[in-house]
Design a protein around this motif. Structure first.
Motif, short mmCIF file in Angstrom:
data_model
loop_
_atom_site.label_atom_id
_atom_site.label_comp_id
_atom_site.label_asym_id
_atom_site.label_seq_id
_atom_site.Cartn_x
_atom_site.Cartn_y
_atom_site.Cartn_z
N GLY A 127 0.84 -1.19 0.00
CA GLY A 127 0.00 0.00 0.00
C GLY A 127 0.87 1.24 0.00
O GLY A 127 2.00 1.21 -0.50
N GLU A 128 0.36 2.33 0.58
CA GLU A 128 1.10 3.58 0.66
C GLU A 128 1.00 4.16 2.07
O GLU A 128 0.04 3.91 2.80
CB GLU A 128 0.57 4.60 -0.35
CG GLU A 128 0.79 4.21 -1.80
CD GLU A 128 0.27 5.27 -2.76
OE1 GLU A 128 -0.27 6.30 -2.30
OE2 GLU A 128 0.39 5.05 -3.97
N ILE A 129 2.00 4.95 2.43
CA ILE A 129 2.02 5.62 3.72
C ILE A 129 0.80 6.52 3.85
O ILE A 129 0.36 7.13 2.87
CB ILE A 129 3.32 6.43 3.90
CG1 ILE A 129 3.54 6.81 5.36
CG2 ILE A 129 3.34 7.65 3.02
CD1 ILE A 129 4.08 5.66 6.15
N GLY A 130 0.22 6.60 5.05
CA GLY A 130 -0.97 7.41 5.23
C GLY A 130 -1.07 8.00 6.62
O GLY A 130 -0.08 8.13 7.35
N LEU A 131 -2.31 8.32 7.02
CA LEU A 131 -2.57 8.96 8.31
C LEU A 131 -3.83 8.36 8.94
O LEU A 131 -4.59 9.03 9.61
CB LEU A 131 -2.74 10.47 8.12
CG LEU A 131 -2.72 11.36 9.37
CD1 LEU A 131 -1.33 11.44 9.96
CD2 LEU A 131 -3.20 12.77 9.03
N SER A 132 -4.06 7.09 8.69
CA SER A 132 -5.26 6.44 9.21
C SER A 132 -5.00 5.82 10.58
O SER A 132 -3.86 5.50 10.92
CB SER A 132 -5.75 5.37 8.23
OG SER A 132 -4.77 4.35 8.06
N GLY A 133 -6.07 5.66 11.35
CA GLY A 133 -5.92 5.05 12.67
C GLY A 133 -5.51 6.05 13.73
O GLY A 133 -5.67 7.26 13.58
N LYS A 134 -4.94 5.54 14.81
CA LYS A 134 -4.54 6.39 15.94
C LYS A 134 -3.13 6.91 15.71
O LYS A 134 -2.14 6.27 16.06
CB LYS A 134 -4.61 5.59 17.25
CG LYS A 134 -4.40 6.44 18.49
CD LYS A 134 -4.57 5.62 19.76
CE LYS A 134 -4.41 6.49 21.01
NZ LYS A 134 -4.56 5.71 22.25
N THR A 135 -3.03 8.08 15.10
CA THR A 135 -1.72 8.65 14.79
C THR A 135 -1.80 10.17 14.74
O THR A 135 -2.86 10.74 14.47
CB THR A 135 -1.18 8.12 13.44
OG1 THR A 135 0.09 8.71 13.18
CG2 THR A 135 -2.13 8.43 12.29
N GLN A 136 -0.66 10.81 15.01
CA GLN A 136 -0.55 12.26 14.98
C GLN A 136 0.37 12.75 13.87
O GLN A 136 0.59 13.95 13.74
CB GLN A 136 -0.04 12.78 16.33
CG GLN A 136 -1.00 12.55 17.49
CD GLN A 136 -2.29 13.31 17.34
OE1 GLN A 136 -2.31 14.39 16.76
NE2 GLN A 136 -3.39 12.76 17.85
N PHE A 137 0.93 11.83 13.09
CA PHE A 137 1.81 12.23 12.00
C PHE A 137 1.84 11.09 10.97
O PHE A 137 1.61 9.92 11.33
CB PHE A 137 3.23 12.55 12.50
CG PHE A 137 3.93 11.37 13.14
CD1 PHE A 137 4.87 10.65 12.43
CD2 PHE A 137 3.65 10.98 14.44
CE1 PHE A 137 5.53 9.56 13.01
CE2 PHE A 137 4.29 9.90 15.02
CZ PHE A 137 5.23 9.20 14.30
N PRO A 138 2.10 11.39 9.70
CA PRO A 138 2.12 10.32 8.69
C PRO A 138 3.32 9.40 8.89
O PRO A 138 4.46 9.86 8.92
CB PRO A 138 2.20 11.09 7.37
CG PRO A 138 2.80 12.41 7.72
CD PRO A 138 2.33 12.72 9.10
N HIS A 139 3.03 8.11 9.04
CA HIS A 139 4.13 7.18 9.26
C HIS A 139 3.66 5.75 9.05
O HIS A 139 2.46 5.47 8.98
CB HIS A 139 4.71 7.33 10.68
CG HIS A 139 3.84 6.79 11.77
ND1 HIS A 139 2.74 7.47 12.25
CD2 HIS A 139 3.90 5.65 12.51
CE1 HIS A 139 2.17 6.79 13.23
NE2 HIS A 139 2.85 5.66 13.40
#
Length: 306
Positions: A127-139
């Protein structure tokens, strides 16, 4: 991930080796948080998410789980309830030989390219890096498990707690490498800069994280000339030195000491326009991160006033 550590991505957090209420990475430094069970490989800006950075399988295996229906949003108090049980966001779980599993979290909505039951090879795009789920920065959160137990790929045999009785110096951590389960040793970066830029005012942190805080050129009548630096892995007592030089030499030097540990932070410095206009020409900003009187990282940026 399709990125180069130290250039356009970095390791923000490691597996937590502290058995108590605190947090420490495998080098006894605070690049982790309580109960963290993976390696977080971050990218600086949200604009890179839009461009698309591939997430690839770490080893041959079979897809045993996936999710690809969660939006790319910052985790907040307002959406916390909806993330319970789905903290990983969009992700993939691979099962490998010998009882090993790897899990890949926080991928971009609509980017997952594999199906459950599919066999993949090392390097297959998941897939590709994103910002889904419990996160505060793209990783990418990469979790490694063996027979159901979390394994730190940097210290697969566990961290020696006795080695943490004396805190590592900046020189120790800057020189360390972690071979572990990686195909090639991965240098340990104890903190550093993610980006720098100029603006006509101190930008909002959200604008910096989005990738929209830097201007490409300043005019002679700009109300201010501000240089900002964005960094990760800050520790209490670290010093950040910001200096600006122009056509007539150095005209701004500012140093600030961090009061607490900060996973990500920025600092800015500059001057307001006092005369009728700025001297036209090339300006250069330099940011230096200092820990225990050792320079941890340095970054520069130029801009033209015209």
């Amino acid at each position: 991930m399709d990125c180069t550590l130290g250039e356009n991505c970095h390791i923000q957090q490691y597996v937590d080796h502290d058995p108590g209420p605190g947090a420490q990475d495998y080098r006894c430094a605070p690049l982790s948080y309580q109960g963290h069970k993976g390696t977080d490989i971050g990218i600086p800006y949200l604009t890179e998410v839009q461009r698309g950075i591939a997430v690839r399988a770490a080893a041959p295996g079979v897809v045993v789980g996936l999710r690809d229906r969660m939006p790319d949003l910052y985790a907040t108090e307002e959406n916390a309830e909806s993330l319970k049980g789905r903290e990983c966001g969009n992700g993939v779980v691979l099962r490998h030989e010998g009882g090993w599993e790897t899990q890949y979290c926080h991928m971009k909505l609509g980017s997952v390219q594999v199906q459950k039951g599919q066999k993949v090879q090392a390097g297959t795009q998941l897939g590709e890096i994103g910002l889904s789920g419990k996160t505060q920065f793209p990783h990418l959160h990469l979790a490694v498990r063996h027979n159901g137990e979390i394994v730190d790929p940097f210290a697969p045999d566990g961290s020696d707690s006795t080695s943490c009785e004396t805190a590592p110096t900046a020189v120790d951590t800057a020189a360390a490498t972690g071979a572990g389960l990686w195909a090639e040793p991965v240098p340990y970066q104890p903190g550093g800069f993610l980006g720098v830029g100029f603006n006509t005012a101190v930008p909002e942190f959200q604008a910096i994280k989005s990738g929209n805080a830097a201007v490409s050129r300043l005019s002679p009548d700009s109300p201010a000339l501000v240089f900002w630096a964005y960094a990760f892995g800050g520790q209490a007592a670290d010093r950040v030195r910001l200096s600006i030089s122009g056509p007539e030499g150095v005209f701004s030097v500012h140093e600030v000491t961090l009061e607490r540990n900060q996973a990500q932070f920025f600092r800015a410095s500059g001057k307001r326009l006092r005369n009728k206009s700025w001297v036209q020409g090339r300006y250069s900003g330099v940011a230096v991160l200092i820990r225990d009187d050792v320079e941890i990282d340095r970054i520069e940026q130029e801009i033209v006033v015209r």
